[in-house]
Scaffold this motif. Structure first.
Motif, mmCIF file in Angstrom:
data_model
loop_
_atom_site.group_PDB
_atom_site.id
_atom_site.type_symbol
_atom_site.label_atom_id
_atom_site.label_comp_id
_atom_site.label_asym_id
_atom_site.label_seq_id
_atom_site.Cartn_x
_atom_site.Cartn_y
_atom_site.Cartn_z
ATOM 1 N N TYR A 86 -4.196 6.557 6.570
ATOM 2 C CA TYR A 86 -4.241 6.125 4.690
ATOM 3 C C TYR A 86 -2.800 7.520 4.147
ATOM 4 N N GLU A 119 0.417 0.305 9.069
ATOM 5 C CA GLU A 119 -0.448 1.270 9.124
ATOM 6 C C GLU A 119 -1.252 1.969 9.967
ATOM 7 N N THR A 135 0.851 -1.483 -0.139
ATOM 8 C CA THR A 135 -0.270 0.123 -0.178
ATOM 9 C C THR A 135 1.310 1.135 0.321
ATOM 10 N N ARG A 136 2.422 1.303 -0.032
ATOM 11 C CA ARG A 136 2.904 2.463 -0.166
ATOM 12 C C ARG A 136 3.103 3.175 -0.699
ATOM 13 N N ARG A 167 -3.137 10.661 -7.186
ATOM 14 C CA ARG A 167 -2.792 10.394 -6.373
ATOM 15 C C ARG A 167 -3.177 11.663 -5.613
ATOM 16 N N GLN A 208 0.206 5.785 3.051
ATOM 17 C CA GLN A 208 -0.814 5.155 1.440
ATOM 18 C C GLN A 208 -0.630 6.609 0.294
ATOM 19 N N HIS A 224 5.937 -1.593 7.207
ATOM 20 C CA HIS A 224 4.982 -1.929 6.099
ATOM 21 C C HIS A 224 3.671 -2.744 6.427
ATOM 22 N N ASP A 236 -6.995 -2.747 9.616
ATOM 23 C CA ASP A 236 -6.382 -3.616 8.700
ATOM 24 C C ASP A 236 -6.627 -5.102 8.446
ATOM 25 N N SER A 255 5.377 8.760 10.369
ATOM 26 C CA SER A 255 4.894 7.878 9.288
ATOM 27 C C SER A 255 5.967 7.165 8.812
ATOM 28 N N ASP A 300 -10.155 2.957 -0.604
ATOM 29 C CA ASP A 300 -9.428 1.821 0.353
ATOM 30 C C ASP A 300 -8.504 0.547 -0.183
ATOM 31 N N ARG A 301 -7.306 -0.405 0.750
ATOM 32 C CA ARG A 301 -6.965 -1.127 -0.354
ATOM 33 C C ARG A 301 -7.236 -2.525 0.078
#
Length: 454
Positions: free
Chosen positions: A156, A384, A9-10, A21, A159, A381, A101, A376, A230-231
């Motif tokens: 977030y 988050e 997600t990074r 983005r 991300q 990884h 998560d 952050s 959302d991821r």
């Protein structure tokens, strides 16, 4: 919750379309724009003095109210309610972090927390007469809700922003928040000072100001809910509610593998406790100890909001030159000087209060924004929301000691001046702890790329 179940997600080079983005970042800024009005108009300006006045109206001849049969000096009720809200947040945040998560569904959880808080804040319109218990309850719900929502909001950041842009993105978020806080305070000031011309009593005007913050919070939350995404994660096998506290324990055990991240959190816990106490108790101190009227307090906080926008952006630029750590340490020196000056501030002297408010505005947003972006970089990884749940406990969830000390000092001495100077220790100790953290080594130990300047 685990790194094994989450998809990457990074932000990496070429991992996301730049325009998409930026759109998501702009949506992210607007949650600060939405919820900061609560922090400014409700927590910092109106609710402390107003709830104190309601409690005093309901107090016995000795100045005590008796919630659940416990004797509490009316002037301490607000500080104690803030502390209780923090305890509630501590209980809920691990469950929310686990759910975010494990399911990857931060957005619905953010919506739920935001709208519970916004509804409780809107309900403050009904706080009148002797309803101090209603006021304390709504404060607890709203304050806990904003803490929970900030876990998801902050998670977030890694991300939607790359390592080298994170300080700037975080600072812009704070700037958006302070901009909305300043704008709504102008409207509050017009309504409050002109309440007679609007056919309202002073109490009516305050209750409208309180409720309007909840309406604003709920309305502008729609923007981040439309733009953030959302991821996806691979489904986990354990129920999220049952695993919340177990996951918190697992997070703390995992942090033992990242002791430098844990060291930063400890430093942040200490100095941020001082920051949060100043924010939540400033109006009570100004009205009860310094004898300042509500109009002076509103204009002083408005000054803080205006200068905080420049302060957040300016400290973001300083961080690009000197690094976030050094910039934060410099701000903590200023915070210490502010509290010392506040202790000696004469009563009925609004000019001196405005000078102090100006100094607070210049360091408030920047110290918070840079702390968030710095942390952050220290999050492993795939963890988050899990780690930002722990961060939020440091940010809000464990910031109960300062308000508790403040309330106890008044309970025992009847003077807020005896409490204000005690907050110096939070900034001094926090500075010492932060100075001892090797940030570049901490970033590398978390498995993240080290920015050129940090």
């Amino acid at each position: 919750m685990s790194a094994e179940t989450a998809e990457p997600t990074r932000i990496t080079t070429g991992s996301a379309d730049a325009a998409s983005r930026r759109r998501e970042q702009r949506g992210w800024y607007f949650y600060d724009f939405a919820c900061s009005v609560y922090s400014t108009s409700v927590l910092t300006v109106f609710l402390g003095p107003y709830l104190t006045s309601v409690a005093k109206a309901a107090a016995d001849a000795d100045g005590f109210v008796h919630p659940l049969g416990i004797p509490v000096r009316a002037g301490s009720l607000f500080a104690y309610a803030v502390s209780v809200s923090v305890v509630v947040a501590v209980i809920v945040m691990p469950v929310v972090g686990a759910a975010a998560d494990r399911t990857g569904r931060k957005k619905p959880l953010l919506a739920a927390a935001a709208y519970v808080g916004a509804t409780a804040t809107t309900g403050m319109f009904f706080l009148d007469g002797h309803r101090y218990l209603l006021g304390a309850f709504l404060l607890i719900v709203a304050n806990a809700s904003i803490s929970v929502s900030m876990v998801l909001y902050n998670a977030y950041l890694p991300q939607i922003a790359g390592p080298d842009e994170r300080d700037a993105v975080s600072s812009r978020g704070w700037a958006f928040g302070y901009t909305s806080g300043a704008f709504v305070l102008v409207l509050n000031l017009i309504l409050y000072t002109g309440h007679d011309s609007f056919g309202l009593s002073e109490s009516d005007a305050v209750r409208i100001c309180l409720a309007s913050a909840g309406v604003w919070w709920g309305a502008f939350t729609l923007i981040p809910l439309r733009r953030l995404r959302d991821r996806r994660v691979t489904p986990g096998g354990e129920g999220v509610v049952g695993s919340g506290w177990r996951q918190l324990m697992a997070t703390l055990r995992d942090m033992r593998r990242h002791p430098l991240t844990l060291s930063f959190l400890l430093a942040y816990l200490v100095y941020n406790d001082g920051v949060q106490t100043v924010i939540s108790q400033a109006s009570v101190y100004g009205s009860e100890e310094l004898g300042l009227d509500q109009t002076t307090l509103i204009t002083a906080v408005l000054l803080v909001q205006v200068l905080a926008v420049a302060g957040a952006l300016g400290m973001g630029r300083l961080a690009r030159v000197y690094g976030a750590k050094r910039t934060i340490l410099g701000s903590l020196v200023v915070w210490t000087l502010i509290l010392v000056a506040g202790y000696f501030l004469p009563a009925d002297a609004p000019v001196f209060f405005y000078v102090l408010a100006s100094a607070i505005g210049l360091v408030l947003g920047g110290s918070q924004a840079l702390s968030r972006s710095l942390f952050s970089h220290l999050v492993p990884h795939g963890k988050e929301a899990e780690y930002f749940s722990a961060y939020e406990m440091s940010d809000r969830g464990l910031s109960w000691l300062g308000p508790l000390v403040f309330g106890l000092a008044y309970q025992l001495t009847g003077s807020y001046r005896d409490a204000i100077i005690s907050l110096v220790i939070f900034f001094v100790a926090g500075s010492v702890l932060l100075a001892r953290v090797p940030i570049r080594q901490a970033v590398a130990a978390a498995g993240n790329p080290v920015p050129e300047r940090i």
